[in-house]
Scaffold this motif. Structure first.
Motif, short mmCIF file in Angstrom:
data_model
loop_
_atom_site.label_atom_id
_atom_site.label_comp_id
_atom_site.label_asym_id
_atom_site.label_seq_id
_atom_site.Cartn_x
_atom_site.Cartn_y
_atom_site.Cartn_z
N ASN A 374 0.89 -1.45 0.06
CA ASN A 374 -0.06 -0.26 -0.57
C ASN A 374 0.97 1.17 -0.33
OD1 ASN A 374 -2.59 -1.17 -0.03
ND2 ASN A 374 -1.99 -1.99 2.55
N ASP A 375 2.51 0.96 0.24
CA ASP A 375 2.83 1.78 -0.10
C ASP A 375 2.27 3.00 -1.59
OD1 ASP A 375 4.32 1.38 2.15
OD2 ASP A 375 5.80 0.31 1.54
N PRO A 376 3.22 4.32 -1.46
CA PRO A 376 3.03 5.20 -2.69
C PRO A 376 3.68 4.62 -3.75
CG PRO A 376 3.43 6.88 -1.10
CD PRO A 376 3.13 5.52 -0.74
N VAL A 377 3.43 4.25 -5.50
CA VAL A 377 5.47 3.97 -5.81
C VAL A 377 6.63 4.94 -5.66
CG1 VAL A 377 4.03 2.36 -7.18
CG2 VAL A 377 4.13 4.86 -8.03
N ILE A 378 5.67 6.31 -5.54
CA ILE A 378 7.25 7.32 -6.04
C ILE A 378 7.74 7.37 -4.76
CG2 ILE A 378 5.12 8.90 -7.39
CD1 ILE A 378 4.63 10.63 -5.04
N LYS A 379 7.46 6.72 -3.80
CA LYS A 379 7.88 6.74 -2.15
C LYS A 379 9.19 5.64 -2.39
CE LYS A 379 8.39 4.39 2.80
NZ LYS A 379 7.91 3.47 3.52
N TYR A 380 9.51 5.19 -3.98
CA TYR A 380 10.82 4.30 -3.61
C TYR A 380 11.24 4.54 -5.19
CZ TYR A 380 9.43 1.15 -0.39
OH TYR A 380 8.00 1.01 1.14
N LEU A 381 10.37 4.93 -6.14
CA LEU A 381 10.48 5.72 -6.70
C LEU A 381 10.39 7.43 -7.17
CD1 LEU A 381 8.94 3.52 -9.54
CD2 LEU A 381 11.04 3.00 -8.99
N PRO A 382 10.99 8.24 -6.58
CA PRO A 382 10.63 9.45 -6.74
C PRO A 382 11.42 9.91 -7.90
CG PRO A 382 12.98 8.85 -6.03
CD PRO A 382 12.18 7.67 -5.55
N GLU A 383 11.81 10.02 -8.98
CA GLU A 383 12.24 10.55 -10.93
C GLU A 383 10.69 9.59 -11.06
OE1 GLU A 383 14.66 7.04 -10.51
OE2 GLU A 383 13.46 7.90 -8.85
N PHE A 384 9.85 9.31 -10.89
CA PHE A 384 8.67 8.98 -11.63
C PHE A 384 8.03 10.03 -11.63
CE2 PHE A 384 5.31 6.38 -12.78
CZ PHE A 384 4.73 6.54 -13.43
N ARG A 385 6.86 10.68 -12.78
CA ARG A 385 6.32 11.78 -13.17
C ARG A 385 5.24 11.17 -13.62
NH1 ARG A 385 8.83 13.34 -8.82
NH2 ARG A 385 9.97 14.62 -8.39
N LEU A 386 4.15 12.16 -13.71
CA LEU A 386 3.21 11.93 -14.08
C LEU A 386 2.45 13.34 -14.59
CD1 LEU A 386 1.28 9.21 -13.62
CD2 LEU A 386 2.47 9.26 -15.54
N LYS A 387 1.72 13.75 -15.70
CA LYS A 387 0.83 14.86 -15.60
C LYS A 387 0.37 15.31 -14.58
CE LYS A 387 3.64 15.82 -19.94
NZ LYS A 387 4.80 16.34 -19.34
N ASN A 388 -0.52 14.27 -14.19
CA ASN A 388 -1.67 14.65 -13.43
C ASN A 388 -0.52 13.85 -12.25
OD1 ASN A 388 -3.56 14.01 -11.39
ND2 ASN A 388 -4.94 13.10 -12.96
N GLU A 389 -0.54 15.46 -11.44
CA GLU A 389 0.99 15.15 -9.68
C GLU A 389 -0.20 14.17 -8.89
OE1 GLU A 389 2.89 18.47 -9.44
OE2 GLU A 389 4.15 18.19 -11.69
N ALA A 390 -2.09 15.16 -8.89
CA ALA A 390 -2.17 14.43 -8.16
C ALA A 390 -2.40 12.70 -7.55
CB ALA A 390 -3.50 15.31 -8.13
#
Length: 766
Positions: A374-390
């Motif tokens: 249930n962890d957010p993926v950006i916790k481990y992939l901080p450079e992962f970006r999408l246009k919809n940041e929310a």
């Protein structure tokens, strides 16, 4: 040797080595427990006549409690139930897994009773001159009354009453009855009695008490292991009819009658007896020993037609029950030009079946406290970006594992495999895939993959967790998470924590890792030339360093059925815990609906009602890969199909195999649909082209008032089962598709082959 078990000392002796040389390597021999007759007999009746059989199996001779060289105790403990529990305790004491049992006379009764209570620990039964019911006593009494001498009638009466009072009386019984037990050899029994230390107390307990009510006939149909039933034509005490009843009741059995034997076949026809045992064991090894109820011959006819219709060069089909392979068939060749056969150890690609390995790794890391699904993926992939940041902040590992992150299909896989494709002249022969390469550099790393995705213009398919759409990208990024959390490469983590402990010795990600091992399929592709389909050798394996977690493992039928044990056996393989039971349960939970009656768990498709039981499955497709892994955990059954040509119906072959194995009609389906009457006005809204940036294309047209689906250069009739859901039979595979609409009712796309992609006029990824 003695084992202290269940409050007594049981004597056992082992004959034969535990290993056998086969094909230039050592393989572990099967173990067979040898159970004597009586009750009250001794293992010495089997020695040395069974010694040649120790070349085939490692033999464990046993004296029951109170008999032979085992310790004495209260006569009341000399029961059938206790003998059965002692056998199981000895199996555990010796650290054995599944065993065979050879039981003679009362030993056969013990063997069958063991099969009913401890079936999961049994590989096979060999039953000699035995019975499943007290009724054998009445027949034996009638025989003695009609044909016995006065002396025989006198000693038999003591037996029937359970009233033999001394070793001398027991010795006298065998002396008088010797001519009835063996037709070939009349022996002086007193020496044997003294040497073997037979037990008249155990004999009395049996004939005077529990054998009078013993009856397991109605339970025999639950015995499923391969069973060899043997009888002597002139047996006076357990007649041929008794063995016929057993063979009729045990589905997976065959009956052999020794025409020149009485009860003691080991004396009367020992050479033929040994030959029959070895033939039985060989039939099991070759996968031939299946019952008529399991219609594998019928399956093979259907499978052969599929193989021929689709020109599949080579296909492996294997089915296991309780972790033991009961059926294997190789169709065609792993290499056509050299006519090399397909075996259980032939290496094939498994494609997206790899995804479940990725999920096992994630669950292992969760168990060790290094992450949570249930962890957010950006916790481990901080450079992962999408246009919809929310929305990005809401995407969890769970969403990646269940294809519910909202990511649409993208062209990333094409560029991730670019280095392979650049050298492969057959790259445009992948069925249903149109590769339109653009001036994009190869995606070799996870960082490049995340950068590529971040630069794309697309809308998420929905809020995370709400929409299912198959995503190779999500699974590739799970590989990145595994690397960063574990400190190992994705591949090394899979080797160390799954492949090695499961003893999947012929499973690797790259062909180079196989070294000198040559039982590897050739890759094949298909093309249409002058209106005819042609299959040809296309030796380059597609690979990618950035997306292996999505589908690039290679394996064998044998190895894949070892892997299936994780999910059949509550996380344990080879007595090693790979996953906790809770983690297995999480993987097999139907987290999100994919189709009517079908869901996605973690790395697996889940069908809760597959002919009344749970089906766990996944397929895999890539160049020269068509794989299908099916598991029925509630029934202890698993199966795998591996083929060396893409786009062929491995799932259909698996369906046929399971139907045959479980006794259904070969073409039976667990699901059926009523046709839905759809109006022309609605149907016209669905007409058009639909295209995915993964390269998949479909088209809906109306011909003569009827809808058709065009895909892979095939035209297939459509059957609507709801206003926006239809089914189509494509290449012997049933596809269930859903037309997607926006809030205004306008057709925007299609959910096809588990992916959501738009009509061509709708915005999608570049």
């Amino acid at each position: 040797m003695y084992a202290k078990i269940n409050g007594t000392k049981i004597f056992f002796d082992v004959e034969g080595t535990g290993w056998l040389k086969s094909g230039g390597k050592l393989v572990e021999k099967p173990v067979c427990f040898v159970l004597h007759g009586g009750p009250g007999g001794t293992h010495l009746g089997f020695r040395p006549v069974l010694t040649p059989f120790s070349e085939t199996m490692q033999l464990v001779y046993i004296d029951n409690r109170g008999s032979g060289l085992s310790s004495r105790g209260p006569q009341s403990t000399y029961t059938l139930e206790q003998n059965v529990d002692d056998i199981e305790a000895l199996r555990k004491y010796l650290g054995l897994k599944k065993i065979f049992i050879l039981g003679h006379s009362y030993g056969g009764m013990t063997a069958m009773s063991y099969a009913l209570k401890y079936h999961e620990n049994l590989k096979g039964l060999m039953l000699l001159a035995t019975s499943a019911s007290y009724r054998f006593l009445e027949k034996a009494k009638a025989f003695i009354k009609e044909k016995g001498t006065n002396a025989q009638k006198e000693v038999a009466k003591l037996l029937w009453e359970g009233n033999i009072q001394s070793q001398e009386q027991l010795s006298h019984y065998y002396e008088v009855m010797a001519p009835l037990y063996s037709r070939k050899q009349k022996v002086e029994q007193s020496k044997a009695v003294q040497l073997g230390n037979r037990s008249y107390e155990a004999l009395n307990e049996g004939f005077g008490k529990f054998l009078r009510t013993y009856d397991i006939i109605d339970e025999l149909d639950s015995i499923r292991v391969p069973t060899l039933v043997m009888a002597g034509r002139y047996d006076w005490i357990t007649s041929v009819e008794e063995s016929q009843v057993i063979a009729d009741k045990i589905t997976n059995s065959k009956l052999i009658i020794f025409e020149n034997s009485s009860h003691n076949v080991l004396v009367d026809e020992i050479d033929l007896f040994l030959s029959v045992l070895n033939e039985f064991v060989n039939e099991i090894k070759e996968g031939k020993y299946v019952s008529e109820k399991r219609n594998l011959k019928g399956f093979e006819g259907h499978a052969k037609k599929v193989v021929e219709d689709h020109q599949i060069p080579g296909t492996a089909v294997a089915i296991a029950r309780e972790g033991e392979i009961e059926y294997f068939k190789g169709f065609g060749f792993r290499n056509i030009n050299e006519a090399l056969p397909v075996t259980e150890e032939t290496v094939f690609g498994i494609g997206s079946v790899t995804k479940s390995f990725t999920c096992v790794a994630i669950m292992q890391l969760q168990e060790s406290g290094k992450l949570n699904v249930n962890d957010p993926v950006i916790k481990y992939l901080p450079e992962f970006r999408l246009k919809n940041e929310a929305a990005l902040k809401q995407i969890t590992i769970h969403h990646f594992m269940t294809h519910s992150s909202g990511l649409p299909p993208m062209s990333t896989l094409i560029y991730a495999m670019k280095r392979s494709l650049d050298f492969d002249s057959s790259k445009n022969n992948y069925p249903g895939l149109k590769i339109e390469e653009k001036a994009v550099e190869p995606i070799d790393t996870y960082e490049q993959l995340m950068e590529f995705i971040s630069n794309q213009e697309f809308d998420l398919l929905g809020a995370p967790g709400t929409q299912f759409s198959y995503s190779n990208d999500a699974y590739a990024l799970l590989g990145a998470i595994i690397e960063r959390v574990s400190g190992k490469s994705y591949e090394q983590f899979i080797y160390d924590n799954i492949l090695k402990p499961c003893r999947m010795n012929n499973s690797f990600f790259t062909i180079d890792e196989y070294g000198d091992y040559n039982n590897i399929t050739t890759c094949y592709a298909e093309e249409t030339k002058d209106g005819e389909q042609r299959v040809f050798s296309a030796p380059i394996w597609w690979d990618t360093t950035s997306m292996r977690a999505a589908g690039f493992l290679k394996s064998t039928a044998s190895d894949m059925l070892k892997y299936a044990e994780i999910f059949r056996n509550g996380g344990v393989v080879n007595d090693k815990r790979i996953l906790s039971e809770d983690s297995v349960a999480s993987m097999l939970t139907p987290h999100i609906k994919t189709q009517p009656g079908r869901y996605y768990g973690y790395g697996f498709m889940i069908t809760p009602d597959y002919f009344g039981t749970l089906l766990v499955e996944h397929g895999g497709s890539l160049k020269a890969v068509a794989a299908q892994l099916n598991i029925l955990p509630e029934k202890g059954i698993s199966g795998v199909v591996l083929a060396n040509l893409a786009g062929v119906p491995s799932s259909r072959i698996m369906q046929y195999a399971f139907n045959g194995y479980e006794g259904r009609e070969i073409e039976d389906s667990h699901i059926s649909f009523e046709e839905y009457s759809i109006t022309t006005e609605v149907l016209e809204q669905y007409v058009g082209d639909y295209q995915s940036n993964e390269g998949m294309q479909v088209k809906i047209e109306i011909r003569n008032g009827k809808p058709i689906l065009i895909t892979q250069e095939l035209e297939c009739p459509i059957k609507f089962v709801d206003e926006n859901i239809f089914i189509a039979n494509i290449n012997d595979s049933t596809e269930i598709a859903e037309i997607l609409k926006n809030e205004n009712g306008k057709t925007t796309g299609i959910s096809y082959h588990f992916r959501q992609f738009p009509k061509v006029e709708t915005k999608q990824t570049v």
